[in-house]
Write an enzyme that holds these catalytic residues in place. Structure first.
Site, short mmCIF file in Angstrom:
data_model
loop_
_atom_site.label_atom_id
_atom_site.label_comp_id
_atom_site.label_asym_id
_atom_site.label_seq_id
_atom_site.Cartn_x
_atom_site.Cartn_y
_atom_site.Cartn_z
N SER A 190 -7.11 4.87 -5.30
CA SER A 190 -7.36 4.36 -3.95
C SER A 190 -7.22 5.53 -2.99
CB SER A 190 -6.33 3.29 -3.58
OG SER A 190 -5.10 3.90 -3.25
N ASP A 191 -7.68 5.34 -1.76
CA ASP A 191 -7.31 6.34 -0.75
C ASP A 191 -5.90 5.98 -0.27
OD1 ASP A 191 -7.27 8.48 0.98
OD2 ASP A 191 -9.18 8.02 1.95
N TRP A 192 -5.36 6.82 0.58
CA TRP A 192 -3.96 6.72 1.03
C TRP A 192 -3.66 5.31 1.59
CZ3 TRP A 192 -0.19 10.65 1.04
CH2 TRP A 192 0.98 10.34 1.73
#
Ligand code: BGC
Length: 726
Positions: free
Chosen positions: A255-257
Site C-alpha cells: 500500500s502507499d503510506w
C-alpha cells in the site's frame, strides 16, 4: 534451492502471527533500535522497514531478524531512492527530457549501488504515473505526459535498479507506483479524487505499469487516490483482475503510506477491520505505515471473512521477492564491497544526465552558446547559487554539500576570460518584494549580457506541493520584464519541478533553456551547454502551456467532433460588441488562449539544425499482425555536431473508440556531425497499432493509418498506410 519450494517449506512452518508479521511494513526509528523494536523483530512480527539508512543499524536489524527470530526470515529494507541516493541526478521529469533510456538506466544503477551500500534493498521507484497536469506537484516525479515514453523510460529504470540479477549485492527491488490513475488527480491537487474511465485507464495510464511487469519489476505500490469511487488500495479491478489475472504479476503489492487505514477517511470503510478486509480482498499484500492488518486479521479469519489461503498467498508473494533478492543467503551489507559514494564516475554520469535533460526552447540570433567576445556577464537570480534548491524533490539522502552550482562553475570556467557579476534579483523564487531589483538592474546595465537563473525552489513541487497557478512564482515575471527593458541580451535558464506557463515572459528573453531540477552537477552541466562545449539535446516530455487555464493540455488529445483550426479560431478581442450566439461552425478552443500550447511535446532546439525528408514505408497495405518498416532521412544542416531525438508518431483514423490525433510509437537519439545525413529506421509492430476497445479488449483494427517522423509532435512529414483483415 528452487524459490517456490523454499517459500512453501517456510510457509508450512510459520505460525499465524509470523505470517501476519510478513505483511507489516513499519517506519524506521532513525538510526537506533529501541527495545520494543528488537522484541517485535525477534518475534517475527515485522516483514520490512522503511527509511532506515544507517548500514550498521540495518545490519543489526537483519541480525535480529535472522538470528533471534524462530525462522530467521530477513527484512526487506525500503527507501525512496527516486533520482539518486547521494549523487543526485535530474528529477525524473528532467531525466525524461533526455529521451535517453541508456542514461536513465545508468542513473538508476548508480542510485541502486549507492543505496545498497547502506543496506537498502528496495526502492519506491520508478513512479510511472502519467503527468498531464503541471499543477500537480508530483509531475516532477513523473516521466512526462506520454504512455509510450513513460513505458520505455520506466522500463530502463527498473532494469537499472534491479541490475542483471536481483540477487546481486548491489541490486535493489524496484516498485511500480502509484497503481493507478494518481496522475489524474482532479485540478492537479495532490491526493484528490480521480475520474478515469476504464478505457482511458487502459489506453493511457496502464501501459507503463504493464511494461514494468514485462521488465520484471519486483513490487507494485497502490495509489492514494480513488478511481471510479474505489480507492486504489481497495480496488479489485486494478489489483486482482488487471495486475494478477491479466498480467500475471507474481511479486508483491504494497500500500502507499497508511493508505489502507485512510480507506476510513475516504468514506469507504467505517473502521480498521473493514479497511483491512477491503485491502486484503482487493490484493494489497503488505501494509505500509498503518497496522490494520496486524490489528484485525485474526478476527477477520475467525469470522471467515478472510481465509488462510488468502493470507498464505500474500505471504508467499513477499517471501518470493525476499528470496529473489538473495536475502536468505545473505541479508547483510558489507559497505567495503561497494565503490565510494559520489565517486567521479557517478558524478560524471549525473552531469551527463543533466546535460541531456536541458531543453533549449528559444535561441534568437544564436545568442547561445555564449560568445567568446563577451567581456562581462551578469548572472542574476535566486536559483544561481543554491546548492539545495537545484536538487529537486525527494532527495532524502542527497547531500547539498556535493552540489556544484551554476554561478560557481561559470566562474571557475569563464572567470579568467570574462567578468562574471552576480545579483540575486529576488530573495527567493517566491518573494514578492522588489528590494533586490535595483542591484540586479544595475549589474545588468553594466554587463554585456544577462544570464537569468530563475524557477522554483525544490519545495514548490513534489508530494503535497501542487500549485494552482503554474507561472513563475513570486515577482520573477516582473524581474524579467525589467531586466529585458535594459536592452541587454537576456538568456533565461529555468530550474523548476514542472512545466511552467511562460507566455508572459517568453518574448522578453532572447534565449530560453529549461533545465528542470538538474541535481548535484547542475553547474558543470549548464556551463558545458552555455559555453557550447556540448549542444543541447533535450526534448520536452510534456507540453508547455501558454496559460495555466489550458491545462491539462497534451499532444495526444482526442480530435473531438469540432476540432479547432486557424480558420475557425476566434480571439476574444475580435468579437463584435453584442455579437449574437452562433454555434454552427464553432470549434474547440479558448477565446483567450486558442488551442495550441506555447511549445509542443517533443520540442527542443540544439545549436545545429536538422532537416527531415523522404519518409518511406516498406508497404502501403499490410495485413493485421504484420510489421511495418518506416524510414526517413535526417541531415544536420547546421554548423556543429549535435544530438537529435528522432520521433515516430501514428494516428489510427477510425476506431471502435476515438483515438488520439497523434501517438508516439518510437524514438531514437542520434548524433550527427555537421552536414551528415542518415536514414533512421523504425519498426511498427502489431502491438504498436493496437488499443483497448469498448469491451476493454486489446485489438488491432483494419483501416487507414497516418505515420509521421520528425523532431517534435508537430511534425508534418507524413505517410499513410492501410491495414487489412487477414
Ligand atoms: C508517497 C510514496 C512514497 C511513500 C514512502 C508516500 O507519501 O506517496 O510515493 O514511496 O510515501 O515514503
Amino acid at each position: 534451492m528452487n524459490v517456490e519450494k523454499q517459500i512453501r517449506d517456510l510457509l508450512n512452518q510459520m505460525t499465524l502471527d509470523e505470517k501476519i508479521g510478513q505483511l507489516h511494513l513499519i517506519n524506521g526509528a532513525g538510526g537506533h533500535i529501541p527495545d520494543h523494536l528488537r522484541h517485535t523483530i525477534a518475534e517475527a512480527r515485522i516483514g520490512g522497514i522503511l527509511n532506515e539508512v544507517n548500514v550498521e543499524t540495518v545490519n543489526e536489524l537483519q541480525r535480529i531478524a535472522v538470528e533471534d527470530s524462530r525462522l530467521g526470515i530477513p527484512l526487506i529494507i525500503g527507501r525512496d531512492v527516486i533520482h539518486g541516493f547521494k549523487t543526485i541526478f535530474p528529477i525524473p521529469l528532467g531525466q525524461a527530457a533526455s529521451w535517453n533510456p541508456a542514461i536513465i538506466k545508468k542513473g538508476a544503477r548508480i542510485a541502486a549501488v549507492e543505496a545498497a551500500a547502506s543496506g537498502v534493498n528496495w526502492t519506491y521507484a520508478p513512479m510511472m504515473d502519467i503527468g498531464r497536469d503541471p499543477r500537480w506537484g508530483r509531475v516532477a516525479e513523473t516521466l512526462g505526459e506520454d504512455p509510450y515514453l513513460t513505458s520505455v523510460l520506466s522500463t530502463a529504470m527498473v532494469h537499472g535498479f534491479q541490475g542483471e540479477d536481483l540477487k546481486n549485492h548491489d541490486s535493489i527491488a524496484a516498485c511500480a507506483k502509484h497503481f493507478a490513475g494518481y496522475g489524474a488527480s482532479e485540478s492537479g491537487r495532490d491526493y484528490n479524487t480521480t475520474n478515469v474511465p476504464e478505457n482511458e485507464l487502459r489506453n493511457v495510464h496502464l501501459p507503463p505499469f504493464k511494461a514494468a511487469v514485462n521488465a520484471g519489476v519486483a513490487t507494485f505500490m497502490t495509489s492514494f487516490s480513488d478511481i471510479d469511487g474505489v480507492p486504489a488500495s481497495a480496488n479489485e479491478l486494478l489489483l486482482k483482475q488487471i495486475l494478477r489475472k491479466e498480467w500475471q504479476f507474481d511479486g508483491f503489492v504494497v500500500s502507499d503510506w497508511a493508505s489502507v487505514r485512510e480507506l476510513i477517511v475516504h468514506g469507504l470503510t467505517a473502521n480498521d477491520k473493514e479497511s483491512a478486509f477491503e485491502a486484503i480482498s482487493a490484493g494489497v499484500d503488505m501494509e505500509m505505515a498503518s497496522d490494520t492488518y496486524v490489528r484485525s486479521l485474526k478476527e477477520l479469519l475467525d469470522e471467515g471473512a478472510v481465509t488462510i489461503a488468502q493470507i498464505d498467498n500474500m505471504v508467499e508473494n513477499i517471501l518470493r521477492i525476499k528470496a529473489r533478492l538473495g536475502l536468505f543467503e545473505n541479508p547483510y551489507t558489507d559497505p567495503a564491497a561497494f565503490p565510494t559514494i559520489a565517486n567521479s564516475f557517478h558524478l560524471e554520469a549525473a552531469k551527463q544526465a543533466a546535460v541531456e535533460s536541458a531543453v533549449l526552447l528559444k535561441n534568437n540570433n544564436h545568442l547561445l552558446p555564449l560568445s567568446q567576445d563577451l567581456n562581462s556577464l551578469a548572472v542574476i537570480g535566486p536559483m544561481a547559487d543554491e546548492p539545495y534548491e537545484q536538487l529537486g524533490t525527494w532527495i532524502f539522502d542527497g547531500d547539498p554539500g556535493l552540489s556544484q552550482t551554476p554561478l560557481r562553475s561559470l566562474r571557475d570556467t569563464l572567470g579568467q576570460s570574462m567578468e562574471i557579476g552576480y545579483a540575486r534579483g529576488c530573495k527567493s523564487t517566491r518573494s514578492r518584494g522588489k528590494e533586490d531589483f535595483p542591484e540586479a538592474l544595475e549589474l545588468a546595465r553594466k554587463s554585456d549580457a544577462v544570464l537569468l537563473i530563475l524557477g522554483e525552489e525544490s519545495i514548490l513541487s513534489g508530494e503535497a506541493h501542487s500549485r494552482a497557478d503554474v507561472r513563475l512564482p513570486g515577482n520573477q515575471e516582473e524581474l524579467i520584464a525589467e531586466i529585458a527593458a535594459t536592452g541587454k541580451p537576456v538568456i533565461l535558464v529555468i530550474i523548476a519541478g514542472r512545466a511552467l506557463a511562460l507566455q508572459n515572459i517568453v518574448d522578453h528573453v532572447d534565449a530560453l533553456l529549461i533545465a528542470w531540477h538538474p541535481g548535484t552537477m547542475t553547474g558543470p552541466a549548464l556551463t558545458d551547454l552555455l559555453t557550447g562545449k556540448v549542444s543541447p539535446s533535450g526534448k520536452l516530455p510534456v507540453t508547455l502551456p501558454k496559460l495555466t487555464g489550458q491545462v491539462p493540455i497534451y499532444y495526444a488529445h482526442k480530435k473531438t467532433g469540432r476540432p479547432a483550426s486557424p480558420e475557425t479560431f476566434m480571439h476574444i478581442d475580435d468579437i463584435d460588441q453584442g455579437a449574437p450566439q452562433l454555434s454552427i461552425g464553432n470549434t474547440s478552443f479558448h477565446l483567450d488562449a486558442g488551442y495550441t500550447p506555447l511549445f509542443p511535446f517533443g520540442y527542443g532546439l540544439s545549436y545545429s539544425k536538422f532537416h527531415y525528408e523522404n519518409i518511406h514505408l516498406s508497404a502501403h497495405e499490410l495485413t493485421v499482425g504484420e510489421s511495418l518498416t518506416v524510414t526517413a532521412q535526417i541531415t544536420n544542416i547546421g554548423g556543429v555536431p549535435a544530438d537529435e531525438v528522432v520521433q515516430l508518431y501514428i494516428r489510427d483514423l477510425v476506431g471502435n473508440v476515438t483515438r488520439p490525433v497523434k501517438e508516439l510509437k518510437g524514438f531514437q537519439k542520434i548524433h550527427l556531425h555537421s552536414q551528415e545525413c542518415v536514414t533512421v529506421e523504425f519498426q511498427l509492430t502489431n502491438e504498436d497499432l493496437s488499443f483497448y476497445n469498448r469491451n476493454m479488449k486489446q485489438v488491432t483494427e483494419p483501416g487507414e493509418f497516418h505515420v509521421w517522423i520528425g523532431g517534435d509532435s508537430d511534425t508534418q512529414l507524413r505517410a499513410e498506410f492501410r491495414l487489412v483483415s487477414p
